[in-house]
Motif scaffolding. Structure first.
Motif, short mmCIF file in Angstrom:
data_model
loop_
_atom_site.label_atom_id
_atom_site.label_comp_id
_atom_site.label_asym_id
_atom_site.label_seq_id
_atom_site.Cartn_x
_atom_site.Cartn_y
_atom_site.Cartn_z
N UNK A 136 0.83 -1.21 0.00
CA UNK A 136 0.00 0.00 0.00
C UNK A 136 0.86 1.25 0.00
N UNK A 137 0.67 2.10 -1.00
CA UNK A 137 1.28 3.42 -0.94
C UNK A 137 0.70 4.15 0.27
N UNK A 138 1.44 5.04 0.91
CA UNK A 138 2.78 5.54 0.65
C UNK A 138 3.94 4.62 1.08
N UNK A 220 -2.45 8.47 -5.70
CA UNK A 220 -3.26 8.61 -4.49
C UNK A 220 -3.37 7.26 -3.77
N UNK A 221 -3.19 7.25 -2.43
CA UNK A 221 -3.23 5.96 -1.71
C UNK A 221 -4.57 5.23 -1.81
N UNK A 222 -5.67 5.99 -1.89
CA UNK A 222 -6.99 5.34 -1.98
C UNK A 222 -7.20 4.78 -3.40
N UNK A 223 -6.75 5.52 -4.40
CA UNK A 223 -6.80 5.03 -5.78
C UNK A 223 -6.00 3.73 -5.87
N UNK A 225 -5.36 1.55 -3.52
CA UNK A 225 -6.09 0.43 -2.88
C UNK A 225 -7.20 -0.10 -3.78
N UNK A 287 -13.53 1.54 4.27
CA UNK A 287 -12.64 2.60 3.80
C UNK A 287 -13.39 3.92 3.70
N UNK A 288 -12.63 5.02 3.78
CA UNK A 288 -13.25 6.31 3.49
C UNK A 288 -13.41 6.48 1.98
N UNK B 49 -18.57 5.54 4.68
CA UNK B 49 -17.39 6.04 3.97
C UNK B 49 -17.36 7.55 3.85
N UNK B 50 -18.07 8.26 4.77
CA UNK B 50 -18.05 9.73 4.72
C UNK B 50 -16.62 10.22 4.87
N UNK B 51 -16.17 11.01 3.91
CA UNK B 51 -14.76 11.42 3.94
C UNK B 51 -14.57 12.72 3.20
N UNK B 118 1.01 9.77 7.77
CA UNK B 118 2.09 9.21 6.95
C UNK B 118 1.61 8.07 6.06
N UNK B 119 1.34 6.90 6.68
CA UNK B 119 0.98 5.72 5.90
C UNK B 119 -0.47 5.34 6.17
N UNK B 120 -0.94 4.25 5.52
CA UNK B 120 -2.20 3.63 5.91
C UNK B 120 -2.10 3.14 7.36
N UNK B 133 -10.65 1.73 8.27
CA UNK B 133 -9.40 2.04 7.58
C UNK B 133 -9.09 3.53 7.70
N UNK B 135 -6.57 6.54 6.16
CA UNK B 135 -5.63 6.83 5.07
C UNK B 135 -5.10 8.25 5.17
N UNK B 138 -7.18 11.64 3.61
CA UNK B 138 -8.63 11.47 3.73
C UNK B 138 -9.05 11.67 5.18
N UNK B 140 -11.66 10.72 7.44
CA UNK B 140 -12.70 9.69 7.50
C UNK B 140 -13.57 9.97 8.73
#
Lengths: 560, 174
Positions: A136-138, A220-223, A225, A287-288, B49-51, B118-120, B133, B135, B138, B140
């Motif tokens: 997973x990015x980043x 983009x990290x969500x893209x 995923x 996920x968001x 998923x409201x973000x 920084x990361x997930x 999750x 991210x 985002x 969330x």
């Protein structure tokens, strides 16, 4: 070895079918590579299980995540893709009496896959890609990691192209009459899904590779995923297709089973092609940025139409075997035929265990955990890992192992050594994986995360969590031992197995018709009474587990 | 036979037990399809998923403002912050901590903003076992209502590097 005038094919001494020698070469090469990667993944598996079993806690932290990355890629990608190329090359040549389209194309695909896989393994073990399989990015790995995966994906695509080209030429040259056999049809479904899957892989990996090289901005990290799971989950559906095709094949080889209704079996494969590609949503349910409607529509594969397909195969495969047995005269009661099945045939026992573990454990948990709201109490816990060790390992890997008990005698033309070990190997492996899967699932229900080095710092996991991790550890030891037995049997047979050219292969055990068996006494449409009972039990287990999870969800804090 | 071409006339409708099973399976699939939309209207646990898009630095700034406005204590050097009932709470995930710790009241509803710097990361609330999750980039938003009291632990359940297993946070509910 009997060869025809052009020396491009030989006649199989067991089935009488012509075997294209080019296809045979690449089936051999792919199968050997597959088993090597299986062994690497298996060694990694035992290191991981003995680390997560907290009493032993074997590896240091950096090596735990390194080996976890290694395990995922070698098992889920390399072992399975190499084996699938072998299955595809078989399915487009032998049953169609056709020759492989191109030897050169096959070499290019094979070499790209092998170079890519070796590159990925090397860079992981060098410690330059501690990003886990999903990367997973980043999180960022060495560019060679992504390049290696791209090579494997493109190499596989080239192999799939060779498959389609072979189908086209066979059709054009009329090497067969009418429609393709069911096994080829299933393999074609797998190949179509593989194309869609590998294109997702290319779409996500190429920009990630160029980013890792410093040429382009960060995706983009969500893209990442969303698209990555188009590769990650769909590739497992390729396995499902290949596995189901093998169920039908082994059912035929061991009991002479034929599909009750070809339209139904083929229709179910078409449902896979149409709907299974929505499954990437299973990983994005909490996920968001993706909304509830998108989540519901996709996670249900439209309206569970791909699940419907699996439930259809789950009926038609055992039903066809039961009917074959009843036609042979084993008509006593509901389950009289079950005890007369060729249980000593390792391919058959592997296929049965594969159906049961995939259906009862993998399928039921998968649909339930992939329910949009229920995922809240499952996401990223060991429940997920428990689910896919039942599908991919207990289902797909076990089916592949089972088929190998025919591949080596038929394609490598050597009879197995250690036949007694071969007969118990599927049971050991299936039993071990069942313990792994259940141990993980129950630990996950207690909130134990997947991909976690140590659960002690959290301070919230008690004795029962440790117990289930222990069950997982013991199961892993059994399963990896069975895996080693399998690899030793394969390698030993290739080196020391008795050549069987010029005579039929050793019979592992097939169902024999009773004298006086009367096919007309069996009702063609309602005769499969045992299967009806078993699938009724299955549906009840499914409903109980499904609604029990809704109840568990209702007990947590309200959240929107 | 699955290895040979099917006999002519293989294209035909299912009959008997096979037809019955397909019908039953289809009904079950429809039941499962209806359960999810149904739960959105009648159930209390949903992931919408409201973000919103947010830069990590901007999210940290909002988190700092939140911390300054309502710090009520200290947990292992991390401030414990109490949002007003019905108010907004911010929780930043970073390698390898959850910042800040939260103090909530049973029965009150909060808008909990989760984002990573920084990361997930994975927000896993134990021992309830609720998972979401997190991210970078985002914001969330979870609209959450604690219905039990006590000390709850946030475990990170998305791999985030070598210190991942030690990334622990707290929510205290009174």
């Amino acid at each position: 070895m009997a060869t025809n005038s052009t020396s491009e094919t030989r006649t199989c001494d067991t089935t009488g079918l012509p075997v294209c020698l080019t296809a045979q070469l690449f089936i051999k090469l792919s199968a050997v590579c597959a088993v090597v990667f299986l062994l690497l993944g298996g060694v990694a598996a035992i290191l991981l299980a003995l680390t997560r079993w907290q009493t032993i806690h074997l590896l240091p932290v950096d090596w735990f995540y390194r080996i976890l990355t290694f395990h995922g890629l070698n098992m889920l990608i390399f072992w399975i893709l190499f084996f699938e190329v072998a299955v595809l090359y078989f399915a487009c040549t032998v049953p169609l009496k056709a020759k492989l389209f191109s030897r050169k194309v096959a070499w290019v695909g094979f070499i790209m896959m092998l170079v890519g896989a070796v590159m990925v393994d090397y860079i992981i073990l060098k410690g330059k890609a501690d990003v886990l399989m999903t990367s997973y990015l980043p999180l960022l790995a060495h560019p060679a990691f992504y390049l290696g995966i791209i090579l494997v994906a493109v190499g596989t695509l080239i192999g799939v192209f060779n498959f389609f080209a072979t189908l086209y030429v066979a059709k054009r040259d009329k090497t067969y009459e009418g429609s393709v056999p069911l096994v080829t049809f299933g393999a074609t479904a797998a190949a179509i899904i593989a194309v869609v899957t590998l294109l997702h892989g290319a779409i996500v990996m190429i920009p990630t590779f160029t980013f890792a090289m410093g040429w382009t901005p960060e995706p983009d990290p969500m893209w990442y995923r969303t698209i990555w799971w188009g590769l990650g989950h769909q590739s497992q559906q390729v396995n499902v297709c290949a596995m189901v095709a093998i169920w039908y094949l082994v059912g035929y080889l061991a009991t002479g089973a034929k599909p009750i209704n070809e339209t139904v079996c083929r229709g179910a494969f078409v449902l896979y092609i149409l709907f299974i590609n929505l499954a990437s949503a299973h990983h994005l349910l909490v996920d968001p940025a993706v909304g509830a409607t998108w989540k519901i529509w996709n996670t249900s594969y439209a309206m569970y139409l791909a699940v419907l397909a699996s439930m259809i195969h789950g009926f038609t495969v055992p039903a066809s075997v039961e009917m074959a047995m009843r036609y042979k005269g084993y008509t006593k009661g509901l389950f009289g035929w079950v005890t007369k099945l060729p249980w000593r045939n390792p391919a058959f026992s592997a296929a049965v265990l594969s159906v049961v573990i995939f259906g009862f454990i993998g399928g039921i948990t998968g649909v339930t955990l992939g329910t949009q709201q229920i995922n809240i109490i499952a996401h990223n816990t060991l429940r997920i890992t428990g689910h896919f060790h039942a599908t991919v390992v207990g289902g797909t890997s076990l089916a592949f192992m089972g088929l190998t008990y025919y591949v080596i005698p038929l394609i490598f033309q050597r009879d197995f050594i250690g036949k007694g070990w071969a007969r118990i190997q599927p049971w050991l492996f299936g039993g071990g994986i069942l313990m792994v899967s259940l141990g993980m699932s129950f630990a996950g229900s207690l909130g134990v995360p997947r991909r976690d080095y140590d659960i002690e710092p959290a301070g919230v996991y008690g004795a029962s969590s440790h117990l289930f991790l222990g069950i997982m550890g013991v199961g892993a030891i059994i399963a990896v031992l069975a895996l080693l037995i399998f690899v030793l049997l394969c390698v030993g047979t290739l080196l020391f197995g008795k050549k069987n050219a010029g005579r039929p292969i050793y019979d592992w055990g097939t169902a024999v018709a009773l004298p006086g068996a009367d096919e007309s006494k069996v009702d063609a449409h309602w005769g499969m009474k045992g299967t009806i009972a078993l699938t009724a039990v299955f549906l009840m287990c499914f409903a109980v587990y499904y609604f029990a999870n809704w109840k568990a969800l209702a007990d947590v804090w309200p959240v929107q | 036979m699955s290895l040979t071409v099917p006999e002519k006339g293989w294209y035909k409708a299912p009959e008997g037990a096979e037809k019955l099973w397909i019908g039953l399976a289809l009904v079950w699939c429809m039941v499962m399809s209806v359960m999810m939309p149904y739960w959105h209207f009648r159930g209390k646990q949903n992931s919408r998923g409201e973000a919103y898009s947010v830069e990590p630095a901007a999210f940290m700034e909002r988190t700092m403002t939140f911390v300054e406005s309502g710090t009520v204590g200290d947990w292992n050097g991390i401030p414990i912050v109490e949002p007003p009932p019905g108010g907004e709470a911010y929780l930043a995930a970073r390698m390898w901590s959850w910042y800040p710790a939260l103090k909530l009241r049973k029965g009150e509803t909060y808008r909990l903003h989760l984002s990573a710097l920084d990361l997930n990361h994975g927000f896993s609330l134990q021992p309830l076992n609720m998972n979401f999750q997190v991210l970078p980039g985002y914001d969330h938003v979870l609209t959450i209502t604690p219905t039990s009291t006590g000390e709850f632990t946030i475990v990170c359940n998305e791999f985030c590097g070598i210190g991942h297993d030690k990334m622990i946070g707290k929510i205290f509910v009174e």
